[in-house]
Design a protein around this motif. Structure first.
Motif, PDB file in Angstrom:
ATOM      1  N   ASN A  70       8.633 -19.926  41.947  1.00 13.34           N
ATOM      2  CA  ASN A  70      10.118 -19.977  41.984  1.00 13.34           C
ATOM      3  C   ASN A  70      10.622 -19.100  40.736  1.00 13.34           C
ATOM      4  OD1 ASN A  70       9.513 -22.065  40.338  1.00 13.34           O
ATOM      5  ND2 ASN A  70      11.142 -23.338  40.715  1.00 13.34           N
ATOM      6  N   ARG A  71       9.753 -18.496  39.905  1.00 12.70           N
ATOM      7  CA  ARG A  71      10.260 -17.742  38.782  1.00 12.70           C
ATOM      8  C   ARG A  71       9.705 -16.529  38.804  1.00 12.70           C
ATOM      9  NH1 ARG A  71       9.629 -22.500  34.383  1.00 12.70           N
ATOM     10  NH2 ARG A  71      11.288 -23.731  35.064  1.00 12.70           N
ATOM     11  N   PRO A  72      10.255 -15.544  38.869  1.00  9.55           N
ATOM     12  CA  PRO A  72       9.998 -13.980  38.770  1.00  9.55           C
ATOM     13  C   PRO A  72       9.208 -13.841  37.449  1.00  9.55           C
ATOM     14  CG  PRO A  72      12.206 -13.918  39.445  1.00  9.55           C
ATOM     15  CD  PRO A  72      12.034 -15.383  38.874  1.00  9.55           C
ATOM     16  N   PHE A  73       8.156 -12.971  37.519  1.00  8.70           N
ATOM     17  CA  PHE A  73       7.275 -12.652  36.567  1.00  8.70           C
ATOM     18  C   PHE A  73       7.110 -11.210  36.433  1.00  8.70           C
ATOM     19  CE2 PHE A  73       3.051 -12.292  34.141  1.00  8.70           C
ATOM     20  CZ  PHE A  73       3.531 -12.934  32.792  1.00  8.70           C
ATOM     21  N   SER A  74       7.738 -10.706  35.500  1.00  7.80           N
ATOM     22  CA  SER A  74       7.945  -9.088  35.578  1.00  7.80           C
ATOM     23  C   SER A  74       6.674  -8.147  35.095  1.00  7.80           C
ATOM     24  CB  SER A  74       9.040  -8.603  34.563  1.00  7.80           C
ATOM     25  OG  SER A  74       8.849  -8.797  33.200  1.00  7.80           O
ATOM     26  N   VAL A  75       6.716  -7.128  35.449  1.00  7.18           N
ATOM     27  CA  VAL A  75       5.759  -6.159  35.319  1.00  7.18           C
ATOM     28  C   VAL A  75       5.447  -6.261  33.696  1.00  7.18           C
ATOM     29  CG1 VAL A  75       4.978  -3.685  35.320  1.00  7.18           C
ATOM     30  CG2 VAL A  75       6.047  -4.854  37.189  1.00  7.18           C
ATOM     31  N   GLU A  76       6.858  -5.996  32.990  1.00 11.31           N
ATOM     32  CA  GLU A  76       6.830  -5.893  31.643  1.00 11.31           C
ATOM     33  C   GLU A  76       6.085  -7.243  30.693  1.00 11.31           C
ATOM     34  OE1 GLU A  76       9.322  -3.335  33.418  1.00 11.31           O
ATOM     35  OE2 GLU A  76       9.471  -5.412  33.552  1.00 11.31           O
ATOM     36  N   ASN A  77       6.390  -8.342  31.500  1.00 17.70           N
ATOM     37  CA  ASN A  77       5.833  -9.504  31.132  1.00 17.70           C
ATOM     38  C   ASN A  77       4.186  -9.650  31.248  1.00 17.70           C
ATOM     39  OD1 ASN A  77       8.140 -10.699  29.926  1.00 17.70           O
ATOM     40  ND2 ASN A  77       8.569 -11.879  31.722  1.00 17.70           N
ATOM     41  N   LEU A  78       3.902  -9.329  32.525  1.00 18.05           N
ATOM     42  CA  LEU A  78       2.408  -9.169  32.782  1.00 18.05           C
ATOM     43  C   LEU A  78       1.551  -8.264  31.654  1.00 18.05           C
ATOM     44  CD1 LEU A  78       0.165  -9.949  34.797  1.00 18.05           C
ATOM     45  CD2 LEU A  78       0.561  -7.958  35.943  1.00 18.05           C
ATOM     46  N   ILE A  79       2.167  -7.026  31.616  1.00 13.00           N
ATOM     47  CA  ILE A  79       1.618  -6.098  30.553  1.00 13.00           C
ATOM     48  C   ILE A  79       1.604  -6.540  28.952  1.00 13.00           C
ATOM     49  CG2 ILE A  79       1.742  -3.969  29.459  1.00 13.00           C
ATOM     50  CD1 ILE A  79       2.864  -2.802  32.215  1.00 13.00           C
ATOM     51  N   ALA A  80       2.633  -7.399  28.769  1.00  7.27           N
ATOM     52  CA  ALA A  80       2.750  -7.893  27.536  1.00  7.27           C
ATOM     53  C   ALA A  80       1.777  -8.921  27.415  1.00  7.27           C
ATOM     54  CB  ALA A  80       4.317  -8.491  27.182  1.00  7.27           C
ATOM     55  N   CYS A  81       1.455  -9.793  28.146  1.00 13.52           N
ATOM     56  CA  CYS A  81       0.711 -10.740  28.243  1.00 13.52           C
ATOM     57  C   CYS A  81      -0.637 -10.325  27.594  1.00 13.52           C
ATOM     58  CB  CYS A  81       0.535 -11.722  29.237  1.00 13.52           C
ATOM     59  SG  CYS A  81       2.031 -12.760  29.436  1.00 13.52           S
ATOM     60  N   GLY A  82      -1.074  -9.518  28.611  1.00 13.99           N
ATOM     61  CA  GLY A  82      -2.395  -8.773  28.265  1.00 13.99           C
ATOM     62  C   GLY A  82      -2.586  -7.964  26.810  1.00 13.99           C
ATOM     63  N   GLU A  83      -1.484  -7.160  26.674  1.00 14.72           N
ATOM     64  CA  GLU A  83      -1.576  -6.595  25.425  1.00 14.72           C
ATOM     65  C   GLU A  83      -1.818  -7.840  24.151  1.00 14.72           C
ATOM     66  OE1 GLU A  83       1.665  -3.926  25.477  1.00 14.72           O
ATOM     67  OE2 GLU A  83       0.460  -2.276  26.546  1.00 14.72           O
ATOM     68  N   ALA A  84      -0.698  -8.903  24.383  1.00 10.49           N
ATOM     69  CA  ALA A  84      -1.144  -9.782  23.151  1.00 10.49           C
ATOM     70  C   ALA A  84      -2.416 -10.428  23.296  1.00 10.49           C
ATOM     71  CB  ALA A  84      -0.016 -10.915  23.426  1.00 10.49           C
ATOM     72  N   LYS A  85      -3.044 -10.805  24.183  1.00  7.66           N
ATOM     73  CA  LYS A  85      -4.347 -11.314  24.054  1.00  7.66           C
ATOM     74  C   LYS A  85      -5.456 -10.411  23.851  1.00  7.66           C
ATOM     75  CE  LYS A  85      -6.460 -15.174  26.809  1.00  7.66           C
ATOM     76  NZ  LYS A  85      -6.622 -16.140  27.926  1.00  7.66           N
ATOM     77  N   PHE A  86      -5.353  -9.172  24.674  1.00  8.98           N
ATOM     78  CA  PHE A  86      -6.709  -8.434  24.527  1.00  8.98           C
ATOM     79  C   PHE A  86      -6.351  -7.008  23.943  1.00  8.98           C
ATOM     80  CE2 PHE A  86      -6.967 -11.316  28.487  1.00  8.98           C
ATOM     81  CZ  PHE A  86      -7.932 -11.839  28.090  1.00  8.98           C
TER      82      PHE A  86
END
Length: 146
Positions: free
Chosen positions: A24-40
């Motif tokens: 019920n909460r949108p997860f933006s493309v920017e957030n998805l990319i940022a998560c990967g960049e922050a972790k990996f």
């Protein structure tokens, strides 16, 4: 800082994931990319399938993602938006249009990589996650290599 991307050797697996975010909460493309960049240090996945069925290419198929430890060198990572219900419980939250889009994407990828097997992240050895909250090898059995 983004790290230098490694070339993908050979595609023998198509690994399906979920974002593990509430349906019920949108997860933006920017957030998805940022998560990967922050972790990996880079975007994790090759394709993102949104709730509305939109398929967003993220990484070139020529480079490794960082989505499946020990299998990144030989796999493409496909992630769908969702995987948690409104209360945060892991469950298959794919919408009908998302299911259709994911099927069509996998069909196209198996035509391009006919020897590639479709698996869910949870189907890989030593993975203790529910991701993607369904069993892709079974659901897409008709697309699997002969």
């Amino acid at each position: 800082m983004t790290k230098e991307l490694k070339p993908l050797k050979k595609v023998s697996l198509l690994v399906v994931h979920c974002t593990a975010t509430k349906c019920n909460r949108p997860f933006s493309v920017e957030n998805l990319i940022a998560c990967g960049e922050a972790k990996f240090g880079q975007c994790s996945y090759h394709y993102y399938v949104r709730r509305d069925g939109e398929i967003i290419p993220l990484l070139s198929e020529m480079v490794q993602g960082v989505h499946a430890r020990h299998y990144n060198h030989c796999s493409l990572g496909i992630v769908y938006e969702g995987g948690l219900n409104e209360k945060g419980k892991a469950i298959d939250t794919r919408t009908e249009v998302q299911k259709h889009a994911l099927y069509e994407l996998l069909k196209d990828l198996t035509e391009e990589y006919p020897s590639a097997r479709i698996v869910g992240h949870c189907e890989l050895p030593h993975v203790a996650k529910a991701c993607p909250c369904f069993i892709p090898s079974t659901e897409y059995a008709a697309l699997q290599p002969k």
